[in-house]
Structures are given as structure tokens and as C-alpha cells.
Scaffold this active site. Structure first.
Site, PDB file in Angstrom:
ATOM      1  N   TRP A   1     -39.481   6.775  19.866  1.00  0.00           N
ATOM      2  CA  TRP A   1     -39.735   7.511  18.618  1.00  0.00           C
ATOM      3  C   TRP A   1     -41.224   7.732  18.398  1.00  0.00           C
ATOM      4  O   TRP A   1     -41.646   8.779  17.916  1.00  0.00           O
ATOM      5  CB  TRP A   1     -39.126   6.772  17.418  1.00  0.00           C
ATOM      6  CG  TRP A   1     -37.642   6.641  17.530  1.00  0.00           C
ATOM      7  CD1 TRP A   1     -36.926   5.483  17.658  1.00  0.00           C
ATOM      8  CD2 TRP A   1     -36.679   7.701  17.561  1.00  0.00           C
ATOM      9  NE1 TRP A   1     -35.586   5.763  17.764  1.00  0.00           N
ATOM     10  CE2 TRP A   1     -35.404   7.106  17.705  1.00  0.00           C
ATOM     11  CE3 TRP A   1     -36.759   9.090  17.482  1.00  0.00           C
ATOM     12  CZ2 TRP A   1     -34.226   7.856  17.769  1.00  0.00           C
ATOM     13  CZ3 TRP A   1     -35.591   9.835  17.547  1.00  0.00           C
ATOM     14  CH2 TRP A   1     -34.349   9.230  17.688  1.00  0.00           C
TER      15      TRP A   1
ATOM     16  N   LYS B   1     -30.882   2.851   9.089  1.00  0.00           N
ATOM     17  CA  LYS B   1     -31.105   1.611   9.836  1.00  0.00           C
ATOM     18  C   LYS B   1     -31.035   0.417   8.866  1.00  0.00           C
ATOM     19  O   LYS B   1     -30.135  -0.367   8.932  1.00  0.00           O
ATOM     20  CB  LYS B   1     -32.459   1.625  10.549  1.00  0.00           C
ATOM     21  CG  LYS B   1     -32.729   2.876  11.388  1.00  0.00           C
ATOM     22  CD  LYS B   1     -31.955   2.903  12.691  1.00  0.00           C
ATOM     23  CE  LYS B   1     -31.907   4.275  13.362  1.00  0.00           C
ATOM     24  NZ  LYS B   1     -33.191   4.844  13.749  1.00  0.00           N
TER      25      LYS B   1
ATOM     26  N   ASP C   1     -44.141   4.871  10.807  1.00  0.00           N
ATOM     27  CA  ASP C   1     -42.690   5.013  10.832  1.00  0.00           C
ATOM     28  C   ASP C   1     -42.122   3.597  10.783  1.00  0.00           C
ATOM     29  O   ASP C   1     -42.283   2.821  11.719  1.00  0.00           O
ATOM     30  CB  ASP C   1     -42.288   5.730  12.133  1.00  0.00           C
ATOM     31  CG  ASP C   1     -40.774   5.881  12.281  1.00  0.00           C
ATOM     32  OD1 ASP C   1     -40.021   5.357  11.439  1.00  0.00           O
ATOM     33  OD2 ASP C   1     -40.348   6.541  13.261  1.00  0.00           O
TER      34      ASP C   1
HETATM   35  C1  LIG Z   1     -33.692   6.187  14.278  1.00  0.00           C
HETATM   36  C2  LIG Z   1     -35.129   6.382  14.248  1.00  0.00           C
HETATM   37  C3  LIG Z   1     -35.704   7.651  14.052  1.00  0.00           C
HETATM   38  C4  LIG Z   1     -34.905   8.928  14.049  1.00  0.00           C
HETATM   39  O1  LIG Z   1     -34.290   9.241  12.917  1.00  0.00           O
HETATM   40  P1  LIG Z   1     -33.446  10.596  12.771  1.00  0.00           P
HETATM   41  O2  LIG Z   1     -33.042  10.509  11.358  1.00  0.00           O
HETATM   42  O3  LIG Z   1     -32.304  10.527  13.746  1.00  0.00           O
HETATM   43  O4  LIG Z   1     -34.373  11.735  13.085  1.00  0.00           O
HETATM   44  C5  LIG Z   1     -37.079   7.728  13.953  1.00  0.00           C
HETATM   45  N1  LIG Z   1     -37.855   6.635  14.073  1.00  0.00           N
HETATM   46  C6  LIG Z   1     -37.338   5.414  14.290  1.00  0.00           C
HETATM   47  C7  LIG Z   1     -38.259   4.237  14.423  1.00  0.00           C
HETATM   48  C8  LIG Z   1     -35.965   5.250  14.379  1.00  0.00           C
HETATM   49  O5  LIG Z   1     -35.451   4.026  14.602  1.00  0.00           O
END
Ligand SMILES: *Cc1c(COP(=O)(O)O)cnc(C)c1O
Length: 365
Positions: free
Chosen positions: A107, A199, A175
Site C-alpha cells: 500500500w 480493518k 496511512d
Molecule cells: C486495505 C488497505 C488499503 C486499501 O484500502 P481500499 O479501501 O481497498 O482502497 C490502503 N492502505 C492500507 C494500509 C490498507 O491496509
């Protein structure tokens, strides 16, 4: 009482949610707060019910992060992590400027690739050449002329996690999709951070963004309002029809986090990770993939000696009510996600199954 199916979901996302959240969300779909309306029907403009849930959710985020509402804004946006990967450089990276990125996983790398479409990218550190089996070291000083520094606190797919916050001379963006509210953290070190809900924070379809108010005046290009953080903040996340139900599920999770307390959550998360890594290191059939100091407490990535054993282990777990332990398609192996809603007892059950599986296997060799 467990009205939900007895299956334990160790999947990386959409992930397990606390039972009380599922029960309350289900009740709200039928009749929200005795209004006679479903949460799916309540109006989002001018309606007391939505106003209340929105302001409570924002206040709780800031309270849990120990941030001042005069300094930070809370937004609930759509478009997931991917949209944040794009919105960040759209809003804050001029075409002639450079932004710093720490390339520590799938990511993190994707976020960096998005930024290249809007300006220059300076990779501050990368462990890509090591297949992300450890966190990269920041070796050189971080240049102070970057527009911002972006990193991913927990690498969901490769199973590594930063325990320290980098010292950044420029605005720090993160993030936190897979480890927000999983332990104490000094959120005031960040200028912008975000987390997709699916998550550790609720249901897919809504993304939490916390942004320092002084950044809102520094947007570098004219954008459609929906992609502009300042417009979104001015419209209090209701620029268009908001994902009311998604925000509500996140509010329920936030209340659950507050009731449990970050102290207890952190203590349990440490206990869960210790239990599982200890078993992986002990079990003769299993092997951790990530270098020890980089290991994530949220996503535990490991493998067996061969793919046949791996298939057998996955089906053995399935027969015993455990789902979601297959690794991401880009890494293979196995991955167990230990998000906040997973209990210590559930990890104990997994560990005992891993032990049982080993004994059965050894009997047959
Ligand atoms: C799951 C995840 C994403 C992606 O999220 P989407 O909603 O599928 O775009 C981005 N960053 C991290 C760290 C993730 O675990």
C-alpha cells in the site's frame, strides 16, 4: 451470548467486528433509536438524528486521538484508501515540487505511485528490493523542502509495523488503515492521517481522515469540490450524500474502543501477538517471514515448508471454525490478522489448533 456464527474471522479486511457492534448495527437497520425509521432511511440534511451521530463520531475520534478540535478537522470520506492515495498529492503536491514517501509495503508503494502523477516523488527509504521482509531504514536526513512525508504505519500485506514515528522536518502524513486505535500513539505528530474503516474501524465504504486545519488553506490546485479537502471540511462531510450507515458502524466501533480503553486494547494486542509469534517460532512446521524487529502486531505473516502443508493447514482450520488465514495473493503463505475485535481467547484457540496440526502431521511421518 454469541448470536453471531461461531466462526472466527482472522481475515485482513473486511475484518472481524465486536459482537456488540454487529448487534446494535442490526437493530439500527430495523428501527434507529426508536424513530420508527431504519438508519438506512434517516435524512442526512437538517435531520437531528444524523447531525447527532456525525458530531459524536467526530468528537470521539478527536478524544481518542487526544487532539484539539480547534486544530484538527475530522472527515468521513468515500473512495477508500485509493482515493486518499490520489487526493493527498492532488491537494498538496504541486507539479514542480517533491513529496517524500517511505516505501515499506504494497500500500505504501501504491500511494507513492499515485503521487507520481501529480509531482515529483522522493523515496526516503525503501525495502522493496528485500521483498518488504523488513522495514526500511531512513539513512539520510529528510530534506526540508519536501511538500510532505507520507508513510504507512502498518503494512497489512507484508506484515511489518513501525513502532516509532519518523522525525519529519515537513508535514507528516500517514496511512493508518490497519492499526489505528490499536495502541497508544502521539497523533499530534501528524498533519494528516487516514484509515479505511474495514480493518479496525467498521464497515467498507467509509474512510476516516483527520487533517490539521492549517493545511486546508494550502491546497495547491483547483479541484472538483468532492476531491478538495477544504471543500469537504467546509461542508462537514456532507458535500454529497454521506455513507450514513458506514459512519454509524464506525461510531459504534469508536464507542466500543472508548469503553474498552486504549490501555486495555494495547495490552490485549501485545498479548495476542506474543502468543502467536511464540507459537510460529516454536512450531516445527511454521516459519515467520518478517525480520523480528519489524514484525507487525496486527497482521502476522508466516509460511509452512511447502504449499501442500499450507493447503492442509488452511482446511484443518476451516473445519475447526477458523477463516481468513490465507496470505495475500501477492505474498502467498499465511496471514493472521489480530485487529482490535479479535480476543486473546480466539488467538489461544488458533494456537492450540496449530499445535494439534503439528502433532497430527508428525504422527504421519
Ligand atoms: C486495505 C488497505 C488499503 C486499501 O484500502 P481500499 O479501501 O481497498 O482502497 C490502503 N492502505 C492500507 C494500509 C490498507 O491496509
Amino acid at each position: 451470548m454469541n448470536t453471531h456464527s461461531p466462526i472466527i474471522n482472522f481475515g485482513a479486511g473486511p475484518a472481524a467486528l465486536p459482537q456488540v457492534v454487529l448487534t446494535e448495527a442490526a437493530e439500527a437497520v430495523i428501527n434507529y433509536k426508536d424513530s420508527g425509521l431504519s438508519i438506512l432511511e434517516i435524512p442526512h440534511r437538517g435531520g437531528q438524528l444524523f447531525e447527532e451521530l456525525l458530531s459524536e463520531s467526530k468528537a470521539l475520534v478527536l478524544e481518542l486521538c487526544q487532539l484539539n478540535p480547534d486544530t484538527y478537522d475530522v472527515l468521513w470520506l468515500q473512495g477508500g484508501g485509493r482515493l486518499q492515495f490520489a487526493m493527498i498529492p492532488m491537494n498538496f503536491l504541486d507539479s514542480t515540487a517533491s513529496a517524500g514517501y517511505i516505501d515499506s509495503g504494497f500500500w505504501a508503494h501504491d500511494a507513492q505511485e499515485h503521487a507520481k502523477q501529480y509531482g515529483n516523488v522522493h523515496t526516503i527509504a525503501s525495502s522493496r528490493a528485500l521483498n518488504y521482509t523488513m522495514l526500511p531504514e531512513i539513512e539520510a536526513p529528510i530534506p526540508n523542502n519536501l511538500s510532505y512525508l507520507h508513510y504507512t504505519t502498518n503494512n497489512t500485506i507484508y506484515g511489518s509495523q513501525f513502532s516509532n514515528i519518523p522525525n519529519s522536518p515537513v508535514p507528516l502524513f500517514a496511512d493508518m488503515s490497519s492499526d489505528i486505535f490499536a495502541q497508544h500513539r502521539d497523533y499530534s505528530r501528524f498533519d494528516l492521517f487516514y484509515a479505511v474503516a474495514q480493518k479496525n474501524l467498521g464497515a467498507a465504504g467509509v474512510t476516516l481522515v483527520v487533517i490539521k486545519k492549517n493545511l486546508l488553506g494550502k491546497i495547491v490546485r483547483k479541484l472538483p469540490p468532492i476531491l478538495d479537502y477544504q471543500q469537504q471540511a467546509m461542508q462537514h462531510s456532507v458535500l454529497n450524500t454521506p455513507p450514513v450507515f458506514g459512519i454509524y458502524v464506525s461510531l459504534l466501533v469508536l464507542r466500543w474502543i472508548k469503553a474498552k480503553g486504549i490501555d486495555t486494547i494495547e495490552k490485549d494486542n501485545n498479548a495476542k501477538a506474543t502468543l502467536l509469534y511464540k507459537e510460529i517460532d516454536r512450531n516445527t512446521l511454521l516459519e515467520g517471514i518478517v525480520e523480528e524487529n519489524s514484525r507487525s502486531k496486527m497482521n502476522v505473516v508466516f509460511r509452512t515448508s511447502n504449499s501442500q502443508t499450507e493447503k492442509e493447514l488452511i482446511s484443518f482450520c476451516k473445519e475447526n471454525g477458523i477463516e481468513g488465514i490465507g496470505g495475500h495473493r501477492s505474498v502467498g503463505g499465511l496471514r493472521v490478522s489480530l485487529y482490535n475485535a479479535i480476543t486473546v481467547q480466539q488467538v489461544e484457540k488458533l494456537v492450540s489448533l496449530l499445535q494439534q496440526f503439528e502433532q497430527e502431521k508428525l504422527k504421519h511421518t
